[in-house]
Scaffold this active site. Structure first.
Site, PDB file in Angstrom:
ATOM      1  N   ASP A  43     -66.435  25.260 -70.872  1.00  0.00           N
ATOM      2  CA  ASP A  43     -65.870  25.587 -72.183  1.00  0.00           C
ATOM      3  C   ASP A  43     -64.410  25.150 -72.224  1.00  0.00           C
ATOM      4  OD1 ASP A  43     -66.769  27.838 -74.563  1.00  0.00           O
ATOM      5  OD2 ASP A  43     -64.652  27.279 -74.410  1.00  0.00           O
ATOM      6  N   ILE A  44     -64.013  24.563 -73.339  1.00  0.00           N
ATOM      7  CA  ILE A  44     -62.654  24.040 -73.493  1.00  0.00           C
ATOM      8  C   ILE A  44     -61.633  25.180 -73.587  1.00  0.00           C
ATOM      9  CG2 ILE A  44     -62.526  23.931 -76.025  1.00  0.00           C
ATOM     10  CD1 ILE A  44     -61.614  21.015 -75.713  1.00  0.00           C
TER      11      ILE A  44
ATOM     12  N   ASN B 119     -74.559  33.407 -79.320  1.00  0.00           N
ATOM     13  CA  ASN B 119     -74.111  33.892 -80.625  1.00  0.00           C
ATOM     14  C   ASN B 119     -74.936  33.244 -81.724  1.00  0.00           C
ATOM     15  OD1 ASN B 119     -71.945  35.440 -79.558  1.00  0.00           O
ATOM     16  ND2 ASN B 119     -70.703  33.580 -79.361  1.00  0.00           N
TER      17      ASN B 119
ATOM     18  N   HIS C 261     -76.349  27.318 -77.970  1.00  0.00           N
ATOM     19  CA  HIS C 261     -75.841  27.195 -76.597  1.00  0.00           C
ATOM     20  C   HIS C 261     -75.777  28.572 -75.968  1.00  0.00           C
ATOM     21  CE1 HIS C 261     -72.539  27.541 -79.482  1.00  0.00           C
ATOM     22  NE2 HIS C 261     -71.938  28.303 -78.590  1.00  0.00           N
ATOM     23  N   MET C 262     -75.905  28.580 -74.652  1.00  0.00           N
ATOM     24  CA  MET C 262     -75.777  29.804 -73.869  1.00  0.00           C
ATOM     25  C   MET C 262     -74.434  29.746 -73.140  1.00  0.00           C
ATOM     26  SD  MET C 262     -78.174  30.958 -70.685  1.00  0.00           S
ATOM     27  CE  MET C 262     -79.503  31.704 -71.614  1.00  0.00           C
ATOM     28  N   HIS C 263     -73.638  30.812 -73.274  1.00  0.00           N
ATOM     29  CA  HIS C 263     -72.395  30.931 -72.507  1.00  0.00           C
ATOM     30  C   HIS C 263     -72.732  31.551 -71.149  1.00  0.00           C
ATOM     31  CE1 HIS C 263     -69.464  30.612 -76.016  1.00  0.00           C
ATOM     32  NE2 HIS C 263     -70.587  30.867 -76.656  1.00  0.00           N
TER      33      HIS C 263
HETATM   34  P1  AMP Z   1     -69.766  29.971 -80.161  1.00  0.00           P
HETATM   35  O1  AMP Z   1     -68.729  30.858 -80.767  1.00  0.00           O
HETATM   36  O2  AMP Z   1     -70.840  30.715 -79.420  1.00  0.00           O
HETATM   37  O3  AMP Z   1     -70.306  28.954 -81.141  1.00  0.00           O
HETATM   38  O4  AMP Z   1     -69.014  29.176 -79.014  1.00  0.00           O
HETATM   39  C1  AMP Z   1     -68.485  27.883 -79.168  1.00  0.00           C
HETATM   40  C2  AMP Z   1     -67.722  27.595 -77.908  1.00  0.00           C
HETATM   41  O5  AMP Z   1     -67.556  26.176 -77.821  1.00  0.00           O
HETATM   42  C3  AMP Z   1     -66.338  28.208 -77.853  1.00  0.00           C
HETATM   43  O6  AMP Z   1     -66.236  29.043 -76.706  1.00  0.00           O
HETATM   44  C4  AMP Z   1     -65.408  26.995 -77.772  1.00  0.00           C
HETATM   45  O7  AMP Z   1     -64.297  27.225 -76.945  1.00  0.00           O
HETATM   46  C5  AMP Z   1     -66.328  25.934 -77.210  1.00  0.00           C
HETATM   47  N1  AMP Z   1     -65.990  24.549 -77.525  1.00  0.00           N
HETATM   48  C6  AMP Z   1     -65.686  24.035 -78.738  1.00  0.00           C
HETATM   49  N2  AMP Z   1     -65.471  22.706 -78.655  1.00  0.00           N
HETATM   50  C7  AMP Z   1     -65.653  22.377 -77.344  1.00  0.00           C
HETATM   51  C8  AMP Z   1     -65.562  21.160 -76.608  1.00  0.00           C
HETATM   52  N3  AMP Z   1     -65.255  20.001 -77.185  1.00  0.00           N
HETATM   53  N4  AMP Z   1     -65.790  21.199 -75.267  1.00  0.00           N
HETATM   54  C9  AMP Z   1     -66.109  22.369 -74.665  1.00  0.00           C
HETATM   55  N5  AMP Z   1     -66.215  23.545 -75.301  1.00  0.00           N
HETATM   56  C10 AMP Z   1     -65.975  23.555 -76.624  1.00  0.00           C
END
Ligand code: AMP
Length: 122
Positions: free
Chosen positions: A31-32, A88, A101-103
């Site tokens: 995650d960024i 989410n 996506h799964m965190h």
């Molecule tokens: P969600 O709120 O479950 O949709 O999570 C989206 C996640 O994607 C967040 O934790 C962001 O920090 C992450 N994210 C967004 N853009 C990128 C990217 N280019 N590379 C890696 N993670 C990202």
């Protein structure tokens, strides 16, 4: 109409990202904006926008999210202490990227389950 997100570009390696695992069904990358020492997103290669859109034909890819999560948790050294897997969905769920996506979050005690309120996300 299903709209691609940045995650499709990451999966196709068209934009830089820290990919830690990829196979024919899923891709995992850091995650960024990490919320903990380990914060990895595990993503089906197929664009499924939300948890509302899953179909029976997606079960192999969705099951793979869990087997890859377990493999990565072991690799990251967080399996024994424990970690959190989180998906989410839509606005109330706090979804920001509409590619399911799964965190995988771990490496420190994570506290109670709901860390963010709607107020934090306004
Ligand atoms: P969600 O709120 O479950 O949709 O999570 C989206 C996640 O994607 C967040 O934790 C962001 O920090 C992450 N994210 C967004 N853009 C990128 C990217 N280019 N590379 C890696 N993670 C990202």
């Amino acid at each position: 109409m299903v709209q691609e997100t940045i995650f499709s570009k990451i999966i196709r390696r068209e934009v830089p990202s820290d990919i830690v695992y990829q196979d024919e069904l899923v891709t995992a990358f850091r995650d960024i904006n990490p919320q903990a020492p380990t914060h990895i997103l595990i993503v089906p290669n197929k664009l499924i926008p939300t948890a509302n859109d899953v179909a029976a034909e997606d079960e192999a890819a969705l099951g793979r999210l869990f087997t890859v999560a377990a493999k990565l948790a072991a690799q990251e050294g967080i399996a024994a202490d424990g970690f959190r897997l989180l998906v989410n969905c839509n606005r109330y769920g706090g979804q920001e990227i509409y590619h399911l996506h799964m965190h995988l979050i771990g490496g420190r005690p994570l506290g109670p389950m709901l860390l963010k309120t709607m107020d934090d996300r306004r």
